[in-house]
Design a protein around this motif. Structure first.
Motif, PDB file in Angstrom:
ATOM      1  N   ALA A  60       0.320  12.247  -9.996  1.00 44.14           N
ATOM      2  CA  ALA A  60      -1.176  12.770  -9.345  1.00 44.14           C
ATOM      3  C   ALA A  60      -1.549  14.478  -9.997  1.00 44.14           C
ATOM      4  O   ALA A  60      -0.115  14.470 -11.036  1.00 44.14           O
ATOM      5  CB  ALA A  60      -1.237  12.926  -8.026  1.00 44.14           C
ATOM      6  N   THR A  61      -2.086  14.832  -9.931  1.00 46.79           N
ATOM      7  CA  THR A  61      -2.512  16.412 -10.748  1.00 46.79           C
ATOM      8  C   THR A  61      -1.792  17.362  -9.852  1.00 46.79           C
ATOM      9  O   THR A  61      -0.916  18.542 -10.733  1.00 46.79           O
ATOM     10  CB  THR A  61      -4.047  16.903 -10.539  1.00 46.79           C
ATOM     11  OG1 THR A  61      -3.975  16.969  -9.563  1.00 46.79           O
ATOM     12  CG2 THR A  61      -4.853  16.194 -12.137  1.00 46.79           C
ATOM     13  N   THR A  62      -1.238  17.022  -8.914  1.00 47.94           N
ATOM     14  CA  THR A  62      -0.151  17.926  -8.276  1.00 47.94           C
ATOM     15  C   THR A  62       1.176  18.146  -9.084  1.00 47.94           C
ATOM     16  O   THR A  62       2.207  19.164  -8.520  1.00 47.94           O
ATOM     17  CB  THR A  62      -0.224  17.538  -7.034  1.00 47.94           C
ATOM     18  OG1 THR A  62       0.710  16.307  -6.485  1.00 47.94           O
ATOM     19  CG2 THR A  62      -1.480  17.831  -5.785  1.00 47.94           C
ATOM     20  N   LEU A  63       1.522  16.666  -9.970  1.00 45.35           N
ATOM     21  CA  LEU A  63       2.293  16.927 -10.164  1.00 45.35           C
ATOM     22  C   LEU A  63       2.548  16.951 -12.164  1.00 45.35           C
ATOM     23  O   LEU A  63       2.111  16.993 -12.277  1.00 45.35           O
ATOM     24  CB  LEU A  63       3.666  15.784 -10.243  1.00 45.35           C
ATOM     25  CG  LEU A  63       3.586  15.319  -8.791  1.00 45.35           C
ATOM     26  CD1 LEU A  63       4.137  13.883  -8.519  1.00 45.35           C
ATOM     27  CD2 LEU A  63       4.644  16.345  -8.148  1.00 45.35           C
ATOM     28  N   PHE A 101       3.129  10.545  -6.701  1.00 48.56           N
ATOM     29  CA  PHE A 101       1.992  12.177  -5.910  1.00 48.56           C
ATOM     30  C   PHE A 101       2.865  12.927  -4.872  1.00 48.56           C
ATOM     31  O   PHE A 101       4.786  12.596  -4.254  1.00 48.56           O
ATOM     32  CB  PHE A 101       0.999  11.137  -5.423  1.00 48.56           C
ATOM     33  CG  PHE A 101       1.565  10.276  -4.368  1.00 48.56           C
ATOM     34  CD1 PHE A 101       0.996  10.230  -3.326  1.00 48.56           C
ATOM     35  CD2 PHE A 101       1.480   9.307  -5.095  1.00 48.56           C
ATOM     36  CE1 PHE A 101       1.725   9.413  -2.243  1.00 48.56           C
ATOM     37  CE2 PHE A 101       1.819   7.955  -4.114  1.00 48.56           C
ATOM     38  CZ  PHE A 101       2.080   8.151  -2.945  1.00 48.56           C
ATOM     39  N   ASN A 102       2.433  13.991  -4.224  1.00 48.57           N
ATOM     40  CA  ASN A 102       3.606  14.773  -3.410  1.00 48.57           C
ATOM     41  C   ASN A 102       3.728  13.835  -1.816  1.00 48.57           C
ATOM     42  O   ASN A 102       2.802  13.083  -1.789  1.00 48.57           O
ATOM     43  CB  ASN A 102       2.957  15.226  -3.312  1.00 48.57           C
ATOM     44  CG  ASN A 102       2.737  17.237  -3.933  1.00 48.57           C
ATOM     45  OD1 ASN A 102       4.105  17.091  -4.911  1.00 48.57           O
ATOM     46  ND2 ASN A 102       2.502  18.057  -5.045  1.00 48.57           N
ATOM     47  N   ARG A 103       4.432  14.054  -1.758  1.00 46.13           N
ATOM     48  CA  ARG A 103       5.046  13.868   0.088  1.00 46.13           C
ATOM     49  C   ARG A 103       4.975  12.230   0.169  1.00 46.13           C
ATOM     50  O   ARG A 103       3.970  11.485   1.223  1.00 46.13           O
ATOM     51  CB  ARG A 103       3.479  14.186   0.483  1.00 46.13           C
ATOM     52  CG  ARG A 103       3.921  15.579   1.119  1.00 46.13           C
ATOM     53  CD  ARG A 103       3.299  16.719   1.888  1.00 46.13           C
ATOM     54  NE  ARG A 103       3.615  15.715   2.517  1.00 46.13           N
ATOM     55  CZ  ARG A 103       3.226  16.533   4.300  1.00 46.13           C
ATOM     56  NH1 ARG A 103       1.924  17.617   3.875  1.00 46.13           N
ATOM     57  NH2 ARG A 103       2.862  16.239   5.606  1.00 46.13           N
ATOM     58  N   SER A 104       5.264  10.797  -1.355  1.00 49.75           N
ATOM     59  CA  SER A 104       4.921   9.874  -1.031  1.00 49.75           C
ATOM     60  C   SER A 104       5.908   9.234  -0.611  1.00 49.75           C
ATOM     61  O   SER A 104       5.384   8.239   0.586  1.00 49.75           O
ATOM     62  CB  SER A 104       5.056   9.645  -2.555  1.00 49.75           C
ATOM     63  OG  SER A 104       6.689   9.905  -3.224  1.00 49.75           O
ATOM     64  N   TRP A 105       6.841   9.853   0.653  1.00 54.49           N
ATOM     65  CA  TRP A 105       7.620   9.193   0.545  1.00 54.49           C
ATOM     66  C   TRP A 105       7.286   9.549   2.545  1.00 54.49           C
ATOM     67  O   TRP A 105       8.330   8.641   3.055  1.00 54.49           O
ATOM     68  CB  TRP A 105       9.267   9.351   0.811  1.00 54.49           C
ATOM     69  CG  TRP A 105       9.941   8.852  -0.118  1.00 54.49           C
ATOM     70  CD1 TRP A 105      10.065   9.212  -1.557  1.00 54.49           C
ATOM     71  CD2 TRP A 105      10.413   8.198  -0.140  1.00 54.49           C
ATOM     72  NE1 TRP A 105      10.712   8.945  -2.338  1.00 54.49           N
ATOM     73  CE2 TRP A 105      10.710   7.126  -2.069  1.00 54.49           C
ATOM     74  CE3 TRP A 105      10.994   6.612   0.962  1.00 54.49           C
ATOM     75  CZ2 TRP A 105      11.941   6.692  -2.157  1.00 54.49           C
ATOM     76  CZ3 TRP A 105      11.148   5.832   0.262  1.00 54.49           C
ATOM     77  CH2 TRP A 105      12.182   5.607  -0.726  1.00 54.49           C
TER      78      TRP A 105
END
Length: 185
Positions: A60-63, A101-105
Motif C-alpha cells: 500500500a502507499t502508506t508503506l 499494509f498498515n495494521r494488517s495484523w
C-alpha cells in the motif's frame, strides 16, 4: 490447511476498496485474481513472499517501497505487464502473495486467509538472544500468575484461620520469588 476461496475474494475485495496503491495496475491485478477462482485456488497469502519460488508482494502507499514485485527463484520483476502475464500463463502453479499494509495484523479478513510460508518459517529469523528473552518473559509471566494465585489462597487460608495452610502457601510463594529473582538477574 486449505483457505476458502470465498474468504480470499472477501479479503482481496476489502484490500482493493480500502487501501490505495501508487500504481493502478496493482488494483487491476488484484481484481483479476478475485475474478478468476481457478487461479485464486492456487494463491496462498503469506509473509516473506520473496523467499518462495514464485511470489508476489503488493504494498500500500502508506508503506515505502515498490508497490508490486514478482519473485521468481532468485530474480525480481517489477513490471506490471510481466507480472500479469506470469500469473495468467502459470495459473496452475502455486502463487504466494504477500500483502503489506498498515495494521494488517488487526484486519480480520487478512488473518482469515494468512497461511504459514512453507519456504520461510517465522521462528527461523529469531536469534538465540531473542529466544532467550522470550523464554525469560514467559517464565516470569508464569511465575507471577502462580504467585498471584498463591496470594489468593493465602488470603483464603487467613479468612478460614488455617495457620498450617498459610505457612505452606507462604513457603511456596517465597520459593517462587527466589526462582524469579534468579532468572531476572
Amino acid at each position: 490447511m486449505t483457505i476458502n476461496v470465498a474468504d480470499k475474494k472477501r479479503f482481496l475485495n476489502w484490500l482493493v476498496s480500502h487501501e490505495s496503491f501508487s500504481r493502478r495496475e496493482v488494483s487491476w491485478i488484484l481484481n483479476y485474481l478475485t475474478n478468476h477462482e481457478t487461479i485464486l485456488k492456487n494463491v496462498h497469502f503469506v509473509e516473506h513472499a520473496d523467499k518462495t519460488p514464485r511470489g508476489i508482494c503488493v504494498q500500500a502507499t502508506t508503506l515505502e517501497g515498490e508497490p508490486i514485485s514478482l519473485f521468481l527463484k532468485d530474480k525480481v520483476f517489477t513490471d506490471s505487464d510481466q507480472i500479469f502475464h506470469e500469473i495468467r500463463l502459470n495459473w496452475k502453479h502455486p502463487l504466494y502473495l504477500e500483502c503489506r499494509f498498515n495494521r494488517s495484523w488487526e484486519n480480520e479478513f487478512f488473518l482469515a486467509v494468512l497461511e504459514d510460508n512453507p519456504y520461510h518459517r517465522w521462528n527461523e529469523t529469531l536469534d538465540a538472544d531473542v529466544v532467550s528473552k522470550l523464554e525469560e518473559y514467559f517464565f516470569t509471566e508464569d511465575v507471577e500468575m502462580k504467585i498471584a494465585d498463591l496470594y489468593r489462597q493465602i488470603d483464603q487460608a487467613l479468612e478460614n484461620d488455617n495457620h498450617e495452610l498459610f505457612l505452606q502457601l507462604s513457603t511456596e510463594v517465597n520459593q517462587l520469588l527466589e526462582k524469579k529473582a534468579l532468572v531476572t538477574e
